[in-house]
Design a protein around this motif. Structure first.
Motif, mmCIF file in Angstrom:
data_model
loop_
_atom_site.group_PDB
_atom_site.id
_atom_site.type_symbol
_atom_site.label_atom_id
_atom_site.label_comp_id
_atom_site.label_asym_id
_atom_site.label_seq_id
_atom_site.Cartn_x
_atom_site.Cartn_y
_atom_site.Cartn_z
ATOM 1 N N GLY A 125 0.824 -1.218 0.000
ATOM 2 C CA GLY A 125 0.000 0.000 0.000
ATOM 3 C C GLY A 125 0.852 1.259 0.000
ATOM 4 N N LEU A 126 1.908 1.224 0.782
ATOM 5 C CA LEU A 126 2.817 2.374 0.862
ATOM 6 C C LEU A 126 3.443 2.654 -0.505
ATOM 7 C CD1 LEU A 126 4.319 4.333 2.849
ATOM 8 C CD2 LEU A 126 6.067 2.554 3.040
ATOM 9 N N VAL A 127 3.932 1.598 -1.140
ATOM 10 C CA VAL A 127 4.586 1.752 -2.446
ATOM 11 C C VAL A 127 3.565 2.185 -3.505
ATOM 12 C CG1 VAL A 127 5.831 0.529 -4.276
ATOM 13 C CG2 VAL A 127 6.412 0.103 -1.870
ATOM 14 N N SER A 128 2.358 1.612 -3.442
ATOM 15 C CA SER A 128 1.312 1.992 -4.410
ATOM 16 C C SER A 128 0.924 3.450 -4.225
ATOM 17 C CB SER A 128 0.064 1.116 -4.229
ATOM 18 O OG SER A 128 0.403 -0.236 -4.337
ATOM 19 N N GLY A 129 0.654 3.842 -2.989
ATOM 20 C CA GLY A 129 0.251 5.227 -2.708
ATOM 21 C C GLY A 129 1.341 6.207 -3.115
ATOM 22 N N ALA A 130 2.579 5.819 -2.908
ATOM 23 C CA ALA A 130 3.707 6.707 -3.230
ATOM 24 C C ALA A 130 3.757 7.043 -4.721
ATOM 25 C CB ALA A 130 5.030 6.060 -2.794
ATOM 26 N N GLN A 131 3.318 6.099 -5.569
ATOM 27 C CA GLN A 131 3.326 6.383 -7.020
ATOM 28 C C GLN A 131 2.442 7.587 -7.341
ATOM 29 O OE1 GLN A 131 5.493 4.508 -8.709
ATOM 30 N NE2 GLN A 131 5.753 3.359 -6.812
ATOM 31 N N PHE A 132 1.284 7.667 -6.665
ATOM 32 C CA PHE A 132 0.350 8.759 -6.942
ATOM 33 C C PHE A 132 0.907 10.105 -6.480
ATOM 34 C CE2 PHE A 132 -2.436 5.058 -6.930
ATOM 35 C CZ PHE A 132 -3.264 5.312 -8.008
ATOM 36 N N VAL A 133 1.635 10.083 -5.361
ATOM 37 C CA VAL A 133 2.221 11.334 -4.865
ATOM 38 C C VAL A 133 3.419 11.719 -5.731
ATOM 39 C CG1 VAL A 133 3.272 12.514 -2.890
ATOM 40 C CG2 VAL A 133 1.450 10.832 -2.507
ATOM 41 N N ALA A 134 4.258 10.714 -6.041
ATOM 42 C CA ALA A 134 5.466 10.985 -6.836
ATOM 43 C C ALA A 134 5.111 11.583 -8.193
ATOM 44 C CB ALA A 134 6.263 9.694 -7.027
ATOM 45 N N SER A 135 4.041 11.071 -8.793
ATOM 46 C CA SER A 135 3.663 11.533 -10.132
ATOM 47 C C SER A 135 2.877 12.838 -10.096
ATOM 48 C CB SER A 135 2.832 10.450 -10.819
ATOM 49 O OG SER A 135 1.668 10.212 -10.049
ATOM 50 N N GLY A 136 2.524 13.292 -8.906
ATOM 51 C CA GLY A 136 1.786 14.550 -8.790
ATOM 52 C C GLY A 136 0.278 14.403 -8.939
ATOM 53 N N VAL A 137 -0.222 13.165 -9.060
ATOM 54 C CA VAL A 137 -1.671 12.962 -9.193
ATOM 55 C C VAL A 137 -2.380 13.393 -7.904
ATOM 56 C CG1 VAL A 137 -3.485 11.214 -9.494
ATOM 57 C CG2 VAL A 137 -1.402 11.102 -10.871
ATOM 58 N N TYR A 138 -1.826 12.995 -6.754
ATOM 59 C CA TYR A 138 -2.373 13.423 -5.450
ATOM 60 C C TYR A 138 -1.239 13.982 -4.605
ATOM 61 C CZ TYR A 138 -6.183 10.294 -6.815
ATOM 62 O OH TYR A 138 -7.189 9.679 -7.492
ATOM 63 N N ASP A 139 -1.588 14.903 -3.718
ATOM 64 C CA ASP A 139 -0.568 15.433 -2.790
ATOM 65 C C ASP A 139 -0.452 14.551 -1.546
ATOM 66 O OD1 ASP A 139 0.288 17.549 -4.308
ATOM 67 O OD2 ASP A 139 -1.284 18.886 -3.569
ATOM 68 N N TYR A 140 -1.610 14.107 -1.032
ATOM 69 C CA TYR A 140 -1.578 13.367 0.227
ATOM 70 C C TYR A 140 -2.392 12.079 0.101
ATOM 71 C CZ TYR A 140 -0.012 17.926 1.724
ATOM 72 O OH TYR A 140 0.681 19.096 1.818
ATOM 73 N N VAL A 141 -1.804 10.998 0.558
ATOM 74 C CA VAL A 141 -2.463 9.689 0.513
ATOM 75 C C VAL A 141 -2.428 9.082 1.914
ATOM 76 C CG1 VAL A 141 -2.343 7.341 -0.439
ATOM 77 C CG2 VAL A 141 -1.849 9.299 -1.919
ATOM 78 N N LEU A 142 -3.551 8.508 2.325
ATOM 79 C CA LEU A 142 -3.624 7.777 3.603
ATOM 80 C C LEU A 142 -3.418 6.301 3.305
ATOM 81 C CD1 LEU A 142 -6.770 8.755 5.728
ATOM 82 C CD2 LEU A 142 -4.521 8.174 6.637
ATOM 83 N N VAL A 143 -2.439 5.700 3.945
ATOM 84 C CA VAL A 143 -2.222 4.250 3.794
ATOM 85 C C VAL A 143 -2.450 3.622 5.163
ATOM 86 C CG1 VAL A 143 -0.665 2.420 3.060
ATOM 87 C CG2 VAL A 143 -0.484 4.697 2.017
ATOM 88 N N ILE A 144 -3.383 2.679 5.202
ATOM 89 C CA ILE A 144 -3.795 2.088 6.487
ATOM 90 C C ILE A 144 -3.643 0.568 6.400
ATOM 91 C CG2 ILE A 144 -5.680 1.911 8.177
ATOM 92 C CD1 ILE A 144 -7.022 4.309 6.653
ATOM 93 N N GLY A 145 -3.084 -0.016 7.453
ATOM 94 C CA GLY A 145 -3.113 -1.479 7.599
ATOM 95 C C GLY A 145 -4.022 -1.775 8.780
ATOM 96 N N ALA A 146 -5.075 -2.532 8.576
ATOM 97 C CA ALA A 146 -6.052 -2.737 9.661
ATOM 98 C C ALA A 146 -6.590 -4.156 9.624
ATOM 99 C CB ALA A 146 -7.207 -1.743 9.519
ATOM 100 N N GLU A 147 -6.705 -4.766 10.797
ATOM 101 C CA GLU A 147 -7.136 -6.175 10.844
ATOM 102 C C GLU A 147 -7.953 -6.484 12.094
ATOM 103 O OE1 GLU A 147 -6.573 -7.999 8.301
ATOM 104 O OE2 GLU A 147 -4.544 -7.677 7.522
ATOM 105 N N THR A 148 -8.935 -7.348 11.907
ATOM 106 C CA THR A 148 -9.596 -8.023 13.030
ATOM 107 C C THR A 148 -9.444 -9.528 12.784
ATOM 108 O OG1 THR A 148 -11.673 -7.679 11.833
ATOM 109 C CG2 THR A 148 -11.274 -6.239 13.726
ATOM 110 N N LEU A 149 -8.217 -9.994 12.957
ATOM 111 C CA LEU A 149 -7.923 -11.406 12.679
ATOM 112 C C LEU A 149 -8.668 -12.339 13.621
ATOM 113 C CD1 LEU A 149 -4.175 -10.824 12.030
ATOM 114 C CD2 LEU A 149 -5.769 -11.701 10.357
ATOM 115 N N SER A 150 -9.061 -11.806 14.799
ATOM 116 C CA SER A 150 -9.791 -12.644 15.760
ATOM 117 C C SER A 150 -11.080 -13.197 15.143
ATOM 118 C CB SER A 150 -10.123 -11.848 17.025
ATOM 119 O OG SER A 150 -10.919 -10.727 16.707
#
Ligand code: ACO
Length: 334
Positions: A125-150
């Protein structure tokens, strides 16, 4: 590394976490399955883990972690261009958990999608989101890792139920000055190992039926030994490849933040990378394996404890279901 990442440097501007209050200790597990605190500690390093309330889905943990990351980054929700939620435990098969988070945050300008790469999901997610910022498509991207494995753990299977926990970690990424941010990456997959770690029921292959429920096909299954061998090899290999793509050597690592699955896997990686133990963050004793949430939770805690400073070279590295793996080398901005 692709030139796209060099178009505009991208770094982490703020981090946040959410951990459920309920603590499940190894002693508690002794009353549920045939196990012992001693076995779990010595084989995994885990002492306790967090468990979400029954009425708390993954999106709620994700939203809370995201709010903290936005606050720490001093970015408003409406300025976020994209939300990526990495998870293997979405609220539902669809819609995407990222859309539920987008709505609750009031991130009115944000596109949103989920990303599934097992425990490597946050780094993907971090690497994917970074492409959008690097290319100037978006300025800010939220990358979240979230789980309810229980929710997908078979609480009668001692081989797996002692390993996992619930939680969420988030980062806001955006432009940083030259020389900072994401310097190198390594992502990979090997689908020939797909059956080593899976939840076979509930998808298009085995839709939910009485049979799939009775045969516990909606629970996580794992070949622990094979995953262990793969993990020990790939954590070192992937970290080294990411460092090479950044033009750095392993001696230049200031801090390693590995996926928190098993202390023995982390120790093997530390040996391979010839790192001292004080350069490696470990919190699996408190949270167990939180899959896609594990790296951003550890990153947040390491930063809050003052272990990561401006100019620190940090390596994030993870492995997981798929099989997948990923590593990212970052020069910390602030
Ligand atoms: N308590 C007591 N005994 C247990 C338990 C338990 N909780 N679990 C397994 N055992 C027993 C086994 O039944 C076995 O007994 P047997 O020899 O009589 O059959 C014995 O302990 C040894 O089992 P092993 O599987 O050989 O134990 P090992 O030392 O390999 O540890 C473990 C198992 C902890 C699962 C390890 O293999 C591991 O950490 N694997 C990697 C797991 C991992 O990282 N998973 C996350 C992947 S990321 C993702 O995408 C979710």
């Amino acid at each position: 590394m692709s030139s796209a990442l060099r178009t505009r440097p991208v770094g982490i501007l703020g981090t946040g976490i959410c951990l459920p209050e309920k603590v499940l200790t190894n002693k508690d597990l002794e009353k549920m399955v045939d196990t012992s605190d001693e076995w779990i500690r010595t084989r995994t390093g885990i002492v306790e883990r967090r468990i979400a309330d029954p009425d708390t889905p993954t999106s709620v943990l994700a939203e809370k972690a995201a709010r903290m990351a936005l606050k720490n980054a001093r970015i408003k929700a409406e300025d976020i261009g994209l939300i990526i939620v990495a998870t293997v435990t979405p609220d539902m098969i669809f819609p995407a958990t990222a859309c539920l988070v987008q709505n609750r945050l009031g991130a009115i300008s944000a596109a949103a999608f989920d990303l599934e790469a097992g425990c490597s999901g946050f780094i993907y997610g971090l690497v994917s989101g970074a492409q959008f910022v690097a290319s100037g498509v978006y300025d800010y991207v939220l990358v979240i890792g979230a789980e309810t494995l229980s929710r997908i753990v078979n609480w009668e299977d001692r081989n797996t139920c002692v390993l996992f926990g619930d939680g969420a970690g988030a980062v806001v990424i955006g432009p940083v000055p030259n020389g900072y941010g994401l310097l190198g990456i390594d992502l990979g997959s090997d689908g020939s190992g797909a059956d080593l770690l899976d939840v076979p029921g509930g998808g298009s292959l085995n839709p939910a039926t009485k049979y799939t429920v009775e045969n516990k096909m909606h629970f996580l299954r794992m070949n622990g030994n094979e995953v262990f061998k793969f993990a020990v090899r790939i954590i070192g290999d992937s970290s080294i490849r990411a460092l090479m793509s950044a033009g750095l050597k392993k001696e230049e690592i200031d801090f390693l933040i590995p996926h928190q699955a098993n202390i023995r896997i982390i120790q093997a990686a530390v040996k391979r990378l010839k790192l001292s133990n004080d350069k490696v963050y470990v919190n699996l004793d408190r949270y167990g394996n939180t899959s896609a949430a594990s790296v951003p939770i550890a990153l947040h805690e390491a930063y809050e404890e003052g272990l990561i400073k401006k100019d620190s070279i940090i390596v994030l590295v993870a492995f997981g279901a798929g099989l997948t793996w990923g590593a990212a080398v970052i020069r910390w901005y602030e």
